[in-house]
Design a protein around this motif. Structure first.
Motif, short mmCIF file in Angstrom:
data_model
loop_
_atom_site.label_atom_id
_atom_site.label_comp_id
_atom_site.label_asym_id
_atom_site.label_seq_id
_atom_site.Cartn_x
_atom_site.Cartn_y
_atom_site.Cartn_z
N TRP A 232 -1.20 -3.02 9.74
CA TRP A 232 -0.45 -2.75 8.52
C TRP A 232 -0.35 -1.26 8.20
O TRP A 232 0.52 -0.85 7.41
N ALA A 233 -1.19 -0.44 8.82
CA ALA A 233 -1.22 0.98 8.46
C ALA A 233 0.10 1.68 8.78
O ALA A 233 0.53 2.57 8.05
N SER A 234 0.75 1.31 9.87
CA SER A 234 2.03 1.93 10.22
C SER A 234 3.10 1.66 9.17
O SER A 234 3.91 2.54 8.84
N TYR A 235 3.10 0.44 8.62
CA TYR A 235 4.05 0.11 7.55
C TYR A 235 3.75 0.95 6.31
O TYR A 235 4.67 1.45 5.65
N ALA A 236 2.47 1.10 5.99
CA ALA A 236 2.10 1.88 4.80
C ALA A 236 2.56 3.32 4.93
O ALA A 236 3.10 3.90 3.97
N ARG A 237 2.37 3.92 6.08
CA ARG A 237 2.77 5.32 6.27
C ARG A 237 4.29 5.46 6.21
O ARG A 237 4.81 6.40 5.61
N LEU A 238 5.01 4.51 6.83
CA LEU A 238 6.47 4.58 6.80
C LEU A 238 7.01 4.42 5.39
O LEU A 238 7.87 5.19 4.94
N VAL A 239 6.50 3.44 4.64
CA VAL A 239 6.98 3.19 3.28
C VAL A 239 6.63 4.36 2.38
O VAL A 239 7.44 4.81 1.57
N ARG A 240 5.43 4.89 2.48
CA ARG A 240 5.02 6.03 1.66
C ARG A 240 5.94 7.21 1.87
O ARG A 240 6.36 7.89 0.91
N SER A 241 6.26 7.52 3.13
CA SER A 241 7.13 8.67 3.40
C SER A 241 8.51 8.49 2.78
O SER A 241 9.11 9.45 2.26
N ASN A 242 9.02 7.27 2.79
CA ASN A 242 10.33 7.00 2.18
C ASN A 242 10.25 7.08 0.66
O ASN A 242 11.16 7.59 0.01
N VAL A 243 9.16 6.56 0.09
CA VAL A 243 9.00 6.60 -1.37
C VAL A 243 8.86 8.04 -1.86
O VAL A 243 9.43 8.42 -2.89
N LEU A 244 8.15 8.88 -1.13
CA LEU A 244 8.01 10.28 -1.51
C LEU A 244 9.37 10.98 -1.53
O LEU A 244 9.62 11.85 -2.37
N ALA A 245 10.24 10.58 -0.60
CA ALA A 245 11.58 11.18 -0.56
C ALA A 245 12.48 10.64 -1.66
O ALA A 245 13.45 11.30 -2.05
N VAL B 132 0.83 -1.20 0.00
CA VAL B 132 0.00 0.00 0.00
C VAL B 132 0.87 1.25 0.00
O VAL B 132 0.59 2.22 -0.74
N GLY B 133 1.92 1.26 0.79
CA GLY B 133 2.80 2.42 0.85
C GLY B 133 3.51 2.68 -0.46
O GLY B 133 3.67 3.84 -0.89
N LEU B 134 3.97 1.62 -1.13
CA LEU B 134 4.62 1.78 -2.43
C LEU B 134 3.67 2.36 -3.47
O LEU B 134 4.02 3.27 -4.22
N VAL B 135 2.46 1.80 -3.52
CA VAL B 135 1.47 2.28 -4.50
C VAL B 135 1.10 3.73 -4.22
O VAL B 135 1.07 4.57 -5.14
N ALA B 136 0.84 4.05 -2.96
CA ALA B 136 0.43 5.41 -2.61
C ALA B 136 1.54 6.42 -2.88
O ALA B 136 1.30 7.48 -3.47
N GLY B 137 2.76 6.09 -2.48
CA GLY B 137 3.85 7.03 -2.64
C GLY B 137 4.28 7.23 -4.07
O GLY B 137 4.62 8.36 -4.48
N TYR B 138 4.27 6.18 -4.88
CA TYR B 138 4.75 6.29 -6.26
C TYR B 138 3.66 6.76 -7.21
O TYR B 138 3.93 7.53 -8.14
N ALA B 139 2.41 6.35 -6.98
CA ALA B 139 1.33 6.76 -7.88
C ALA B 139 0.92 8.20 -7.64
O ALA B 139 0.69 8.97 -8.57
N GLY B 140 0.82 8.61 -6.37
CA GLY B 140 0.41 9.96 -6.06
C GLY B 140 -1.04 10.22 -6.44
O GLY B 140 -1.81 9.30 -6.71
N GLY B 141 -1.41 11.51 -6.46
CA GLY B 141 -2.75 11.89 -6.91
C GLY B 141 -3.85 11.31 -6.04
O GLY B 141 -3.73 11.15 -4.83
N VAL C 238 -5.61 4.72 5.71
CA VAL C 238 -4.57 4.55 6.74
C VAL C 238 -4.86 5.45 7.94
O VAL C 238 -4.76 5.02 9.10
N ASP C 239 -5.21 6.71 7.70
CA ASP C 239 -5.52 7.62 8.80
C ASP C 239 -6.70 7.12 9.63
O ASP C 239 -6.72 7.28 10.86
#
Length: 296
Positions: free
Chosen positions: A164-177, A110-119, A129-130
């Motif tokens: 799983w939500a904590s993993y998604a938020r952590l991965v998304r933040s790293n992917v955005l960077a 989920v984090g990879l998809v959210a961070g890389y796809a955006g929008g 996740v929130d």
């Protein structure tokens, strides 16, 4: 373009070197490694060497205190407490690894998809996740397990859903960077597919913080499983699970102290060991990643 950015294969080698240095210089990290290794060995081989059956009753030996034949005494049904602890270690560790694995896979995806796809994709997934993070995890797991009914499988499902939500938020933040870094941009300009960019460049750079979170998470899953089993929603008697042993032994606390102390100490040492190991892994990360971990 620096080597650490452009060559993901170099990062695991650097991480192993930093991890080794951290463990060698940190006694608490060494304690964590020893505890986790002992737990793993006990879970795998302990039940194989025990001469007793974990569920077989022997009413002639009820509530016997610790002795050479029963090093941790017997319970109210004459079962050897040490044997039940050994089987409980295998069960608790297996559940913790399985639940954490599901959390890691789902959250990372989920984090990879959210961070890389955006929008709108990012927006929709992060609102989900929130929503999950807005509720205390153990309370939400309690509700889910209560609705599904008392069962160890249902407890595992409940803990996996809420974690799983904590993993998604952590991965998304790293992917955005990472997604606007030079090595990712270069891959795009070379015509690499999105799958190639994610697998080759993004995943290797988010593995370290995810593994740290998973290590710290295992202790929490063990506590959650024991807690839900203690109140009757998890493992059911005569299953040799640490939380169930605590629940059944509390009635005899004054008469047979070992029934509660033995599983309680096992839970404490196990959670402490994984937390110490997770802290040592976190120490080898960059200050930015360490700060992200502390916020989860």
């Amino acid at each position: 373009m620096s080597a650490t950015q452009s060559d993901p294969q170099q990062r695991p080698a650097d991480s192993r070197s930093r991890l080794t240095d951290t463990i060698r210089s940190n006694r608490l990290a060494q304690v964590g490694v020893v505890v986790v290794l002992l737990l793993a060995v006990t879970a795998v081989f302990g039940p194989l060497v025990s001469p007793y059956d974990p569920v077989e009753q022997n009413l002639a030996h009820q509530l016997e205190p610790p002795s050479p034949s029963h090093p941790l005494g017997t319970d109210q049904l004459g079962r050897d407490v040490l044997t039940r602890l050994l089987y409980g270690a295998r069960l608790s560790l297996g559940i913790a690894v399985a639940v954490t694995g599901v959390r890691l896979v789902v959250g990372t995806a989920v984090g990879l998809v959210a961070g890389y796809a955006g929008g709108w994709v990012d927006e929709a997934l992060m609102r989900l996740v929130d929503t999950l993070l807005a509720f205390p995890g153990i309370v939400l797991a309690l509700v889910i397990a209560g609705v599904l009914g008392p069962s160890l499988v249902n407890v595992m499902l409940a803990l996996a859903v809420v974690g799983w939500a904590s993993y998604a938020r952590l991965v998304r933040s790293n992917v955005l960077a990472l997604r606007n870094r030079e090595f990712v941009t270069s891959a795009r300009l070379l015509g690499r597919s999105r799958t190639h960019v994610v697998v080759r460049h993004l995943i290797p750079n988010v593995v370290a913080p995810v593994v740290v979170l998973a290590t710290l998470d295992i202790g929490g899953v063990i506590l959650g499983t024991a807690g839900l089993s203690f109140i009757g929603l998890g493992a059911q008697p005569p299953t040799p699970e640490w939380g169930t042993m605590l629940a059944s032994g509390r009635t005899y606390l004054q008469q047979a102290w070992w029934l509660v102390n033995a599983p309680g100490v096992c839970i404490m040492i196990t959670v402490l060991g994984f937390n110490l190991l997770g802290d040592s892994l976190r120490d080898m990360l960059s200050p930015t990643q360490s700060a992200q971990m502390e916020q989860l």
